[in-house]
Design a protein around this motif. Structure first.
Motif, PDB file in Angstrom:
ATOM      1  N   PRO A   1     -72.776  21.237 -19.488  1.00  0.00           N
ATOM      2  CA  PRO A   1     -73.446  20.627 -18.325  1.00  0.00           C
ATOM      3  C   PRO A   1     -73.967  19.213 -18.532  1.00  0.00           C
ATOM      4  CG  PRO A   1     -74.054  22.932 -18.481  1.00  0.00           C
ATOM      5  CD  PRO A   1     -73.270  22.617 -19.730  1.00  0.00           C
ATOM      6  N   THR A   2     -74.446  18.908 -19.726  1.00  0.00           N
ATOM      7  CA  THR A   2     -74.995  17.580 -19.973  1.00  0.00           C
ATOM      8  C   THR A   2     -73.934  16.512 -20.182  1.00  0.00           C
ATOM      9  OG1 THR A   2     -75.203  18.051 -22.339  1.00  0.00           O
ATOM     10  CG2 THR A   2     -77.122  18.505 -20.940  1.00  0.00           C
ATOM     11  N   TYR A   3     -72.683  16.897 -20.214  1.00  0.00           N
ATOM     12  CA  TYR A   3     -71.613  15.943 -20.492  1.00  0.00           C
ATOM     13  C   TYR A   3     -70.969  15.331 -19.247  1.00  0.00           C
ATOM     14  CZ  TYR A   3     -71.454  17.360 -25.455  1.00  0.00           C
ATOM     15  OH  TYR A   3     -71.753  17.606 -26.779  1.00  0.00           O
ATOM     16  N   TRP A   4     -71.347  15.775 -18.053  1.00  0.00           N
ATOM     17  CA  TRP A   4     -70.727  15.231 -16.844  1.00  0.00           C
ATOM     18  C   TRP A   4     -70.900  13.725 -16.765  1.00  0.00           C
ATOM     19  CZ3 TRP A   4     -67.386  18.276 -14.817  1.00  0.00           C
ATOM     20  CH2 TRP A   4     -67.603  19.647 -14.698  1.00  0.00           C
ATOM     21  N   GLY A   5     -69.822  13.025 -16.473  1.00  0.00           N
ATOM     22  CA  GLY A   5     -69.860  11.589 -16.307  1.00  0.00           C
ATOM     23  C   GLY A   5     -69.920  11.187 -14.852  1.00  0.00           C
ATOM     24  N   GLN A   6     -69.536   9.955 -14.576  1.00  0.00           N
ATOM     25  CA  GLN A   6     -69.617   9.436 -13.214  1.00  0.00           C
ATOM     26  C   GLN A   6     -68.511   9.949 -12.306  1.00  0.00           C
ATOM     27  OE1 GLN A   6     -69.173   5.147 -13.395  1.00  0.00           O
ATOM     28  NE2 GLN A   6     -67.284   5.284 -14.580  1.00  0.00           N
ATOM     29  N   GLY A   7     -67.415  10.375 -12.883  1.00  0.00           N
ATOM     30  CA  GLY A   7     -66.269  10.791 -12.096  1.00  0.00           C
ATOM     31  C   GLY A   7     -65.510   9.605 -11.529  1.00  0.00           C
TER      32      GLY A   7
ATOM     33  N   GLU B   1     -64.522   8.314 -16.815  1.00  0.00           N
ATOM     34  CA  GLU B   1     -63.295   8.555 -16.061  1.00  0.00           C
ATOM     35  C   GLU B   1     -62.889   7.291 -15.314  1.00  0.00           C
ATOM     36  OE1 GLU B   1     -65.793  12.454 -15.709  1.00  0.00           O
ATOM     37  OE2 GLU B   1     -66.166  10.308 -15.526  1.00  0.00           O
ATOM     38  N   SER B   2     -61.605   7.086 -15.192  1.00  0.00           N
ATOM     39  CA  SER B   2     -61.091   5.939 -14.457  1.00  0.00           C
ATOM     40  C   SER B   2     -59.717   6.271 -13.904  1.00  0.00           C
ATOM     41  CB  SER B   2     -61.025   4.696 -15.345  1.00  0.00           C
ATOM     42  OG  SER B   2     -60.126   4.878 -16.425  1.00  0.00           O
ATOM     43  N   GLY B   3     -59.226   5.419 -13.035  1.00  0.00           N
ATOM     44  CA  GLY B   3     -57.878   5.558 -12.514  1.00  0.00           C
ATOM     45  C   GLY B   3     -57.775   6.056 -11.089  1.00  0.00           C
ATOM     46  N   GLY B   4     -58.904   6.445 -10.502  1.00  0.00           N
ATOM     47  CA  GLY B   4     -58.870   6.912  -9.129  1.00  0.00           C
ATOM     48  C   GLY B   4     -58.639   5.777  -8.159  1.00  0.00           C
ATOM     49  N   GLY B   5     -58.470   6.145  -6.908  1.00  0.00           N
ATOM     50  CA  GLY B   5     -58.247   5.151  -5.882  1.00  0.00           C
ATOM     51  C   GLY B   5     -57.765   5.784  -4.606  1.00  0.00           C
ATOM     52  N   LEU B   6     -57.313   4.946  -3.710  1.00  0.00           N
ATOM     53  CA  LEU B   6     -56.785   5.374  -2.422  1.00  0.00           C
ATOM     54  C   LEU B   6     -55.268   5.332  -2.477  1.00  0.00           C
ATOM     55  CD1 LEU B   6     -57.141   6.092   0.600  1.00  0.00           C
ATOM     56  CD2 LEU B   6     -57.253   3.622   1.041  1.00  0.00           C
ATOM     57  N   VAL B   7     -54.644   6.428  -2.120  1.00  0.00           N
ATOM     58  CA  VAL B   7     -53.194   6.512  -2.162  1.00  0.00           C
ATOM     59  C   VAL B   7     -52.707   7.320  -0.966  1.00  0.00           C
ATOM     60  CG1 VAL B   7     -53.196   8.594  -3.605  1.00  0.00           C
ATOM     61  CG2 VAL B   7     -51.219   7.047  -3.659  1.00  0.00           C
ATOM     62  N   GLN B   8     -51.524   7.001  -0.498  1.00  0.00           N
ATOM     63  CA  GLN B   8     -50.930   7.756   0.597  1.00  0.00           C
ATOM     64  C   GLN B   8     -50.343   9.068   0.097  1.00  0.00           C
ATOM     65  OE1 GLN B   8     -48.082   5.114   2.469  1.00  0.00           O
ATOM     66  NE2 GLN B   8     -49.651   4.267   3.824  1.00  0.00           N
TER      67      GLN B   8
ATOM     68  N   LYS C   1     -51.461  15.149  -2.210  1.00  0.00           N
ATOM     69  CA  LYS C   1     -51.672  15.669  -0.865  1.00  0.00           C
ATOM     70  C   LYS C   1     -53.089  15.353  -0.418  1.00  0.00           C
ATOM     71  CE  LYS C   1     -48.670  19.633  -1.865  1.00  0.00           C
ATOM     72  NZ  LYS C   1     -48.593  21.107  -1.928  1.00  0.00           N
ATOM     73  N   PRO C   2     -53.329  15.288   0.886  1.00  0.00           N
ATOM     74  CA  PRO C   2     -54.693  15.025   1.359  1.00  0.00           C
ATOM     75  C   PRO C   2     -55.720  16.003   0.798  1.00  0.00           C
ATOM     76  CG  PRO C   2     -53.164  14.733   3.156  1.00  0.00           C
ATOM     77  CD  PRO C   2     -52.360  15.285   2.008  1.00  0.00           C
ATOM     78  N   GLU C   3     -55.338  17.246   0.572  1.00  0.00           N
ATOM     79  CA  GLU C   3     -56.271  18.221   0.036  1.00  0.00           C
ATOM     80  C   GLU C   3     -56.640  17.981  -1.421  1.00  0.00           C
ATOM     81  OE1 GLU C   3     -52.352  20.631   0.727  1.00  0.00           O
ATOM     82  OE2 GLU C   3     -53.350  18.882   1.607  1.00  0.00           O
ATOM     83  N   ASP C   4     -55.977  17.021  -2.071  1.00  0.00           N
ATOM     84  CA  ASP C   4     -56.355  16.627  -3.423  1.00  0.00           C
ATOM     85  C   ASP C   4     -57.535  15.660  -3.427  1.00  0.00           C
ATOM     86  OD1 ASP C   4     -54.256  18.089  -4.740  1.00  0.00           O
ATOM     87  OD2 ASP C   4     -52.859  16.485  -4.189  1.00  0.00           O
ATOM     88  N   THR C   5     -57.945  15.194  -2.271  1.00  0.00           N
ATOM     89  CA  THR C   5     -59.057  14.260  -2.172  1.00  0.00           C
ATOM     90  C   THR C   5     -60.327  14.887  -2.739  1.00  0.00           C
ATOM     91  OG1 THR C   5     -58.148  13.117  -0.252  1.00  0.00           O
ATOM     92  CG2 THR C   5     -60.518  12.962  -0.586  1.00  0.00           C
ATOM     93  N   ALA C   6     -60.938  14.211  -3.705  1.00  0.00           N
ATOM     94  CA  ALA C   6     -62.125  14.726  -4.374  1.00  0.00           C
ATOM     95  C   ALA C   6     -62.588  13.703  -5.397  1.00  0.00           C
ATOM     96  CB  ALA C   6     -61.829  16.050  -5.074  1.00  0.00           C
ATOM     97  N   VAL C   7     -63.766  13.941  -5.944  1.00  0.00           N
ATOM     98  CA  VAL C   7     -64.195  13.222  -7.131  1.00  0.00           C
ATOM     99  C   VAL C   7     -63.712  14.020  -8.332  1.00  0.00           C
ATOM    100  CG1 VAL C   7     -66.125  12.309  -8.455  1.00  0.00           C
ATOM    101  CG2 VAL C   7     -66.199  12.260  -5.954  1.00  0.00           C
ATOM    102  N   TYR C   8     -63.029  13.366  -9.233  1.00  0.00           N
ATOM    103  CA  TYR C   8     -62.461  14.011 -10.402  1.00  0.00           C
ATOM    104  C   TYR C   8     -63.292  13.704 -11.641  1.00  0.00           C
ATOM    105  CZ  TYR C   8     -58.287  15.376  -7.848  1.00  0.00           C
ATOM    106  OH  TYR C   8     -57.412  15.967  -6.959  1.00  0.00           O
ATOM    107  N   TYR C   9     -63.556  14.730 -12.419  1.00  0.00           N
ATOM    108  CA  TYR C   9     -64.369  14.625 -13.621  1.00  0.00           C
ATOM    109  C   TYR C   9     -63.625  15.234 -14.802  1.00  0.00           C
ATOM    110  CZ  TYR C   9     -68.186  14.354 -10.164  1.00  0.00           C
ATOM    111  OH  TYR C   9     -69.010  14.025  -9.106  1.00  0.00           O
ATOM    112  N   CYS C  10     -63.927  14.752 -15.981  1.00  0.00           N
ATOM    113  CA  CYS C  10     -63.485  15.443 -17.180  1.00  0.00           C
ATOM    114  C   CYS C  10     -64.689  16.013 -17.894  1.00  0.00           C
ATOM    115  CB  CYS C  10     -62.672  14.527 -18.102  1.00  0.00           C
ATOM    116  SG  CYS C  10     -63.573  13.140 -18.817  1.00  0.00           S
ATOM    117  N   ASN C  11     -64.449  17.030 -18.685  1.00  0.00           N
ATOM    118  CA  ASN C  11     -65.495  17.674 -19.446  1.00  0.00           C
ATOM    119  C   ASN C  11     -64.808  18.599 -20.439  1.00  0.00           C
ATOM    120  OD1 ASN C  11     -68.019  18.913 -20.295  1.00  0.00           O
ATOM    121  ND2 ASN C  11     -68.859  18.449 -18.261  1.00  0.00           N
TER     122      ASN C  11
END
Length: 115
Positions: A102-108, A6-13, A86-96
């Motif tokens: 269960p064994t396919y979880w990546g780094q997020g 996974e990629s593309g995350g970051g800090l956003v207003q 929105k601030p409530e969207d703050t999280a680690v995002y994963y694909c699967n």
């Protein structure tokens, strides 16, 4: 052997946008429904959006109208376009896969939305 990156995350207003990308090894995307999941601190991991092999989409109520999931099987890629964050969207995002494997979880990828 299976790898999900996974990629593309970051800090956003608040009100901003991000596009998350998930690249998988193998033929996973062509034979499985895929989903984006997220986990905020102290909360259970939840399904954000999913897309099946026929292109049928589903979203969590909290993100409907703001997020769009898409897939490109030729590129083994699933995307999540996130708008009006929105601030409530703050999280680690994963694909699967959907349902998850269960064994396919990546780094997020971390998404942080500031107010």
């Amino acid at each position: 052997q299976v790898q999900l990156v996974e990629s593309g995350g970051g800090l956003v207003q608040a009100g901003g946008s991000l596009r998350l990308s998930c690249v998988a090894s193998g033929r996973m995307f062509s034979i499985n429904a895929m989903g984006w999941y997220r986990q905020a601190p102290g909360k259970q991991r939840e399904l954000v959006a999913r897309i099946n092999t026929g292109g049928c989409l589903a979203y969590a109520a909290s993100v409907k109208g703001r997020f769009t999931i898409s897939r490109d099987n030729a590129k083994n890629t699933v995307l999540l376009q996130m708008n009006s964050l929105k601030p409530e969207d703050t999280a680690v995002y994963y694909c699967n896969t959907y349902p998850v494997t269960p064994t396919y979880w990546g780094q997020g990828t971390q998404v942080t939305v500031s107010s």
